[in-house]
Design a protein around this motif. Structure first.
Motif, PDB file in Angstrom:
ATOM      1  N   ILE A  70       0.851  -1.195   0.000  1.00 15.62           N
ATOM      2  CA  ILE A  70       0.000   0.000   0.000  1.00 15.62           C
ATOM      3  C   ILE A  70       0.887   1.245   0.000  1.00 15.62           C
ATOM      4  O   ILE A  70       1.803   1.345   0.799  1.00 15.62           O
ATOM      5  N   ASP A  71       0.610   2.137  -0.928  1.00 14.91           N
ATOM      6  CA  ASP A  71       1.405   3.351  -1.076  1.00 14.91           C
ATOM      7  C   ASP A  71       0.448   4.542  -1.120  1.00 14.91           C
ATOM      8  O   ASP A  71      -0.236   4.756  -2.128  1.00 14.91           O
ATOM      9  N   PRO A  72       0.370   5.300  -0.008  1.00  8.73           N
ATOM     10  CA  PRO A  72      -0.629   6.381   0.076  1.00  8.73           C
ATOM     11  C   PRO A  72      -0.572   7.354  -1.101  1.00  8.73           C
ATOM     12  O   PRO A  72      -1.605   7.724  -1.657  1.00  8.73           O
ATOM     13  N   ASN A  73       0.628   7.781  -1.475  1.00 11.78           N
ATOM     14  CA  ASN A  73       0.725   8.761  -2.559  1.00 11.78           C
ATOM     15  C   ASN A  73       0.331   8.167  -3.907  1.00 11.78           C
ATOM     16  O   ASN A  73      -0.287   8.833  -4.733  1.00 11.78           O
ATOM     17  N   LEU A  74       0.670   6.902  -4.091  1.00  6.92           N
ATOM     18  CA  LEU A  74       0.336   6.247  -5.356  1.00  6.92           C
ATOM     19  C   LEU A  74      -1.169   6.070  -5.508  1.00  6.92           C
ATOM     20  O   LEU A  74      -1.752   6.427  -6.536  1.00  6.92           O
ATOM     21  N   ILE A  75      -1.820   5.542  -4.469  1.00  6.81           N
ATOM     22  CA  ILE A  75      -3.252   5.239  -4.632  1.00  6.81           C
ATOM     23  C   ILE A  75      -4.118   6.506  -4.661  1.00  6.81           C
ATOM     24  O   ILE A  75      -5.194   6.495  -5.221  1.00  6.81           O
ATOM     25  N   THR A  76      -3.634   7.592  -4.060  1.00  8.62           N
ATOM     26  CA  THR A  76      -4.409   8.841  -4.099  1.00  8.62           C
ATOM     27  C   THR A  76      -3.885   9.801  -5.163  1.00  8.62           C
ATOM     28  O   THR A  76      -4.477  10.849  -5.395  1.00  8.62           O
ATOM     29  N   GLN A  77      -2.769   9.424  -5.761  1.00 11.56           N
ATOM     30  CA  GLN A  77      -2.105  10.285  -6.748  1.00 11.56           C
ATOM     31  C   GLN A  77      -1.830  11.671  -6.161  1.00 11.56           C
ATOM     32  O   GLN A  77      -1.925  12.681  -6.860  1.00 11.56           O
ATOM     33  N   ALA A  78      -1.508  11.699  -4.880  1.00 12.85           N
ATOM     34  CA  ALA A  78      -1.196  12.974  -4.223  1.00 12.85           C
ATOM     35  C   ALA A  78       0.241  13.371  -4.543  1.00 12.85           C
ATOM     36  O   ALA A  78       1.104  12.528  -4.737  1.00 12.85           O
ATOM     37  N   GLU A  79       0.462  14.687  -4.602  1.00  7.57           N
ATOM     38  CA  GLU A  79       1.816  15.214  -4.827  1.00  7.57           C
ATOM     39  C   GLU A  79       2.621  15.130  -3.542  1.00  7.57           C
ATOM     40  O   GLU A  79       2.049  15.094  -2.443  1.00  7.57           O
ATOM     41  N   VAL A  80       3.923  15.188  -3.699  1.00  5.79           N
ATOM     42  CA  VAL A  80       4.793  15.294  -2.534  1.00  5.79           C
ATOM     43  C   VAL A  80       4.384  16.563  -1.762  1.00  5.79           C
ATOM     44  O   VAL A  80       4.037  17.578  -2.358  1.00  5.79           O
ATOM     45  N   GLY A  81       4.324  16.456  -0.435  1.00 12.70           N
ATOM     46  CA  GLY A  81       3.929  17.612   0.381  1.00 12.70           C
ATOM     47  C   GLY A  81       2.444  17.647   0.719  1.00 12.70           C
ATOM     48  O   GLY A  81       2.009  18.468   1.525  1.00 12.70           O
ATOM     49  N   GLU A  82       1.645  16.766   0.110  1.00 10.31           N
ATOM     50  CA  GLU A  82       0.194  16.834   0.356  1.00 10.31           C
ATOM     51  C   GLU A  82      -0.285  15.923   1.482  1.00 10.31           C
ATOM     52  O   GLU A  82      -1.303  16.186   2.105  1.00 10.31           O
ATOM     53  N   LEU A  83       0.430  14.821   1.708  1.00  7.58           N
ATOM     54  CA  LEU A  83      -0.003  13.871   2.745  1.00  7.58           C
ATOM     55  C   LEU A  83       1.008  13.833   3.890  1.00  7.58           C
ATOM     56  O   LEU A  83       2.205  13.669   3.662  1.00  7.58           O
ATOM     57  N   PHE A  84       0.512  13.953   5.105  1.00  6.90           N
ATOM     58  CA  PHE A  84       1.335  13.730   6.293  1.00  6.90           C
ATOM     59  C   PHE A  84       1.003  12.300   6.732  1.00  6.90           C
ATOM     60  O   PHE A  84      -0.162  11.983   6.966  1.00  6.90           O
ATOM     61  N   VAL A  85       2.017  11.439   6.803  1.00  5.76           N
ATOM     62  CA  VAL A  85       1.734  10.004   6.900  1.00  5.76           C
ATOM     63  C   VAL A  85       2.233   9.395   8.211  1.00  5.76           C
ATOM     64  O   VAL A  85       3.350   9.674   8.657  1.00  5.76           O
ATOM     65  N   ILE A  86       1.388   8.588   8.814  1.00  3.80           N
ATOM     66  CA  ILE A  86       1.801   7.739   9.942  1.00  3.80           C
ATOM     67  C   ILE A  86       1.608   6.303   9.486  1.00  3.80           C
ATOM     68  O   ILE A  86       0.521   5.931   9.022  1.00  3.80           O
ATOM     69  N   ARG A  87       2.655   5.505   9.590  1.00  2.17           N
ATOM     70  CA  ARG A  87       2.546   4.093   9.209  1.00  2.17           C
ATOM     71  C   ARG A  87       3.044   3.206  10.328  1.00  2.17           C
ATOM     72  O   ARG A  87       4.066   3.503  10.951  1.00  2.17           O
ATOM     73  N   ASN A  88       2.344   2.126  10.545  1.00  3.56           N
ATOM     74  CA  ASN A  88       2.827   1.087  11.456  1.00  3.56           C
ATOM     75  C   ASN A  88       2.105  -0.217  11.127  1.00  3.56           C
ATOM     76  O   ASN A  88       1.199  -0.222  10.295  1.00  3.56           O
ATOM     77  N   ALA A  89       2.505  -1.289  11.776  1.00  3.44           N
ATOM     78  CA  ALA A  89       1.876  -2.573  11.509  1.00  3.44           C
ATOM     79  C   ALA A  89       0.421  -2.540  11.960  1.00  3.44           C
ATOM     80  O   ALA A  89       0.132  -2.361  13.146  1.00  3.44           O
ATOM     81  N   GLY A  90      -0.490  -2.634  11.010  1.00  3.35           N
ATOM     82  CA  GLY A  90      -1.923  -2.717  11.337  1.00  3.35           C
ATOM     83  C   GLY A  90      -2.627  -1.384  11.468  1.00  3.35           C
ATOM     84  O   GLY A  90      -3.745  -1.326  11.973  1.00  3.35           O
ATOM     85  N   ASN A  91      -1.975  -0.285  11.021  1.00  4.40           N
ATOM     86  CA  ASN A  91      -2.548   1.071  11.159  1.00  4.40           C
ATOM     87  C   ASN A  91      -3.272   1.237  12.498  1.00  4.40           C
ATOM     88  O   ASN A  91      -4.458   1.571  12.556  1.00  4.40           O
ATOM     89  N   ILE A  92      -2.505   1.015  13.558  1.00  6.87           N
ATOM     90  CA  ILE A  92      -3.055   1.072  14.910  1.00  6.87           C
ATOM     91  C   ILE A  92      -2.756   2.432  15.543  1.00  6.87           C
ATOM     92  O   ILE A  92      -1.644   2.936  15.445  1.00  6.87           O
ATOM     93  N   ILE A  93      -3.771   3.017  16.155  1.00  4.80           N
ATOM     94  CA  ILE A  93      -3.578   4.253  16.915  1.00  4.80           C
ATOM     95  C   ILE A  93      -3.832   3.917  18.383  1.00  4.80           C
ATOM     96  O   ILE A  93      -4.983   3.728  18.790  1.00  4.80           O
ATOM     97  N   PRO A  94      -2.752   3.821  19.180  1.00  8.52           N
ATOM     98  CA  PRO A  94      -2.961   3.541  20.604  1.00  8.52           C
ATOM     99  C   PRO A  94      -3.846   4.624  21.228  1.00  8.52           C
ATOM    100  O   PRO A  94      -3.738   5.794  20.858  1.00  8.52           O
ATOM    101  N   ALA A  95      -4.732   4.216  22.120  1.00  6.07           N
ATOM    102  CA  ALA A  95      -5.605   5.194  22.773  1.00  6.07           C
ATOM    103  C   ALA A  95      -4.752   6.240  23.488  1.00  6.07           C
ATOM    104  O   ALA A  95      -3.629   5.961  23.908  1.00  6.07           O
ATOM    105  N   TYR A  96      -5.293   7.442  23.614  1.00  2.90           N
ATOM    106  CA  TYR A  96      -4.569   8.540  24.256  1.00  2.90           C
ATOM    107  C   TYR A  96      -4.039   8.122  25.634  1.00  2.90           C
ATOM    108  O   TYR A  96      -4.788   7.579  26.445  1.00  2.90           O
ATOM    109  N   GLY A  97      -2.760   8.359  25.861  1.00  5.93           N
ATOM    110  CA  GLY A  97      -2.161   8.065  27.158  1.00  5.93           C
ATOM    111  C   GLY A  97      -1.724   6.628  27.331  1.00  5.93           C
ATOM    112  O   GLY A  97      -1.051   6.294  28.307  1.00  5.93           O
ATOM    113  N   ALA A  98      -2.080   5.739  26.380  1.00  4.65           N
ATOM    114  CA  ALA A  98      -1.737   4.318  26.532  1.00  4.65           C
ATOM    115  C   ALA A  98      -0.241   4.084  26.359  1.00  4.65           C
ATOM    116  O   ALA A  98       0.346   3.222  27.007  1.00  4.65           O
ATOM    117  N   THR A  99       0.365   4.837  25.469  1.00  5.55           N
ATOM    118  CA  THR A  99       1.817   4.728  25.266  1.00  5.55           C
ATOM    119  C   THR A  99       2.353   6.132  25.053  1.00  5.55           C
ATOM    120  O   THR A  99       1.593   7.085  24.911  1.00  5.55           O
TER     121      THR A  99
END
Ligand SMILES: [Zn+2]
Length: 217
Positions: A44-73
């Motif tokens: 999966i490549d965010p810029n490729l699939i959305t055809q976004a230019e460099v500078g348009e997407l701020f990206v967070i990547r990790n295994a499983g697109n997990i967002i730990p709950a606030y304060g958990a880590t």
């Protein structure tokens, strides 16, 4: 590695050269419009699939697109979210899962990872809500179908986790933020977006952002 080095050369003499002005502009600062949270998976490549230019997407990547709950880590995800919304003023957040996600497959057999890959085990434990929900509510499913449902429920759970962040709650309250849940299908290239009214993933043009739903607009 050789292929990558050749790629670097091609980038400099090709794409970079053609977009020199854009990179010059970007060297003075970034103004991305979207916070794009997705899996580390190489398919999966965010810029490729959305055809976004460099500078348009701020990206967070990790295994499983997990967002730990606030304060958990005290990890990079939380800091990146805060920076994206607070400092960069981003008003759209997308959490994008994908078909055949190895992290979600791992989550379905979490206990067996404890010995072999304790760090992966610890990380995936943060998606326990997904594991539990799927285990308790989709007993009739197996194989690909089960993985598909896990990917989808995980996107929704991570959207919930995102809303435990004070800055996210505050901006949602102001109507200055919209949240989107996406799934990328590797085999077809299509993206489906969560529609809170239909409670289903549909083509993105037809879905409405989550925040509009919460705010009743
Ligand atoms: Zn994945």
């Amino acid at each position: 590695m050789k292929k990558l080095l050749q790629g670097l050369e091609r980038f400099q003499s090709g794409y970079f050269d053609e977009h020199r002005q854009l990179f010059e502009q970007l060297s003075h600062g970034q103004k991305p419009r979207i916070l794009f949270i997705t899996c580390s998976d190489s398919r999966i490549d965010p810029n490729l699939i959305t055809q976004a230019e460099v500078g348009e997407l701020f990206v967070i990547r990790n295994a499983g697109n997990i967002i730990p709950a606030y304060g958990a880590t005290n990890g990079g995800e939380a800091a990146s979210i805060e920076y994206a919304i607070n400092a960069l003023g981003i008003e759209q957040v997308i959490i994008c899962g994908h078909s055949h996600c190895g992290a979600m497959k791992g989550l379905l057999k979490l206990q067996s990872l404890a010995d072999e890959m304790p760090l992966v085990y610890n990380w995936l434990k943060q998606a326990e809500a997904t594991r539990r929900l799927v285990k308790d509510n989709y007993q009739e499913l197996e194989g690909e179908e089960l993985i598909e449902v896990t990917v989808a429920e995980n996107v929704l759970n991570q959207l919930s986790n995102l809303q435990t962040y004070p800055i996210i709650r505050s901006r949602l309250h102001q109507g200055k933020l919209s949240l989107h849940g996406w799934i990328f299908r590797i085999e077809t290239g299509e993206v489906l977006a969560y529609d809170p009214i239909l409670h289903d993933f549909v083509p993105p043009q037809r879905s409405i952002p989550l925040s509009n739903f919460f705010l009743g607009r």
